[in-house]
Design an enzyme around this catalytic site. Structure first.
Site, PDB file in Angstrom:
ATOM      1  N   LYS B  93       0.829  -1.216   0.000  1.00  0.00           N
ATOM      2  CA  LYS B  93       0.000   0.000   0.000  1.00  0.00           C
ATOM      3  C   LYS B  93       0.860   1.262   0.000  1.00  0.00           C
ATOM      4  CE  LYS B  93      -4.016  -2.401   1.126  1.00  0.00           C
ATOM      5  NZ  LYS B  93      -3.577  -3.782   1.296  1.00  0.00           N
ATOM      6  N   ARG B  94       1.893   1.298  -0.830  1.00  0.00           N
ATOM      7  CA  ARG B  94       2.761   2.460  -0.882  1.00  0.00           C
ATOM      8  C   ARG B  94       2.181   3.546  -1.794  1.00  0.00           C
ATOM      9  NH1 ARG B  94       4.762  -0.675   2.718  1.00  0.00           N
ATOM     10  NH2 ARG B  94       6.993  -0.780   3.085  1.00  0.00           N
TER      11      ARG B  94
END
Lengths: 266, 266
Positions: B93-94
């Protein structure tokens, strides 16, 4: 760290400067590059040269993760080297379902001794809440970011408000100014006036001054509140000010310029 | 990995199962906990026991980061142990400004040999684009997530569409089905029909089956396309199926149940 302690540091130092340690192995001075702990050595000298001029350091996790285990080690050593008088921010932009966000909170608040972490709001309440449970730790939620891409979603209208305004309104109800801050990009300084109407009390972490072109004067004029309420970050403009053996002194010169300007606005 | 190879694997194995390695040291069987490489040893046995039944493994980075350097080592060893026939997803989830997202892309695609990474869309185009530049690597952007918090922002109206629909529409124009997938939670199976009208071609990574309660039947009915187009993830339901020495065999039994059901839907 408590909010009160941070505010006292700002008053004492007459500074609300945050130095961003976006340390990239390719960009640090050549004489350090052969050092097996080059990134930490660079950070150490930057911290020593700037710590009386700033109140916070921000570690951008991407620049450490891109060096794998060695990078993670440099991050751990760096956060432990930052004096406990300074607010230690993990600029990590994390956020996931509850049981996963709990693991991120543990990683950055317990295992690594950060005071704060940046969090993306897209996944909503249960993705933010696990970070807020920690006492004297701060969750810094993305509001309006400094990049061009902020136009794509953050600046869409959701009812009468822009999405970022809705985010600020809703998220500010999930915590207090004692555990919740927001990211607002310096390149959007004129929006700060209306943002302050939504969140008068919370501190704002302001990236985008320096390499990204935001104005410290405008940010301070429109963003400050009675507690100061600002942490203005500069990364590349400070840490890469010099490229030779005296890089830390040159970084200090730039940090000093920021601090002198900030003293006037306080 | 190319999309074509992934599709062939799905056809050969009659499976679109992704096994989620959300491995938490506290939850693995007692007999392994004294092993200094406990997390990797656990993952290794899970991989050995399930690899003929699934086409992908998803490593949730939070569960590794919460163990610090040791956790990062376990992640590196695990991704290297996953056979190259399997699609390796970093559920990370960057997402950050361009020069930072480039560093994350380097971390997960170059340093760690993942085939794909999950990315949050809030910061817009320049936060996603650096991931898309890699050939035969996949960016999996959050669309509609499986958690309660998806109501807070994803399900707000932006004009005529929900925010998540706007995200799917806009982001799908930034890449192709050869480098771009989307996360759509299984707990929102009925929305899959309308989602497929927006993004008919892209693969969807579907979490939320198993511990979170989503239905594999509904997801398959509403989400499948001519390439299959689905990777359905189960984490806790599979890896924690057993708590004793035969935990890997018990994990296999559950993975086999998923695969058998999937065979019917293909």
């Amino acid at each position: 760290m408590t909010l009160q302690f941070l505010i006292e540091q700002i008053k004492q130092k007459k500074s609300y400067l945050c130095v961003g340690l976006d340390t990239s192995i390719e960009k640090i001075p050549k004489h350090l590059q052969s050092n097996p702990a080059a990134v930490f050595e660079f950070n150490k000298q930057i911290i020593d040269a700037t710590k009386d001029l700033c109140v916070a350091y921000k570690i951008n996790t991407a620049f450490y993760e891109s060096n794998g285990i060695k990078g993670w080690e440099a991050m751990e050593k760096t956060v432990n080297y930052i004096p406990s008088t300074h607010f230690r921010i993990a600029d990590a932009k994390r956020g996931d379902i509850g049981n996963t966000s709990s693991q991120y909170a543990k990683a950055f608040f317990d295992v690594l001794n950060f005071d704060a972490i940046t969090v993306a709001p897209y996944m909503g309440f249960d993705s933010v809440q696990p970070f807020l449970e920690y006492e004297n730790k701060f969750t810094i939620v993305l509001g309006l970011t400094s990049n061009k891409g902020s136009e794509d979603f953050q600046q869409l209208k959701t009812g009468d408000n822009f999405l970022y305004e809705t985010v600020l309104k809703k998220v500010s109800g999930w915590g207090t100014k004692e555990n919740l801050m927001f990211v607002v990009g310096a390149t959007k300084a004129t929006e700060l006036e209306s943002i302050r109407k939504i969140i008068p009390g919370n501190f704002l972490l302001i990236p985008g001054v320096g390499a990204q072109g935001g104005s410290l004067e405008d940010v301070s004029k429109y963003g400050m509140n009675k507690d100061c309420g600002l942490l203005v970050n500069a990364s590349r403009a400070i840490i890469y000010a010099g490229t030779g053996e005296n890089f830390a002194e040159e970084a200090r010169i730039i940090a000093q310029q920021y601090q002198t300007e900030m003293m006037n606005y306080l």
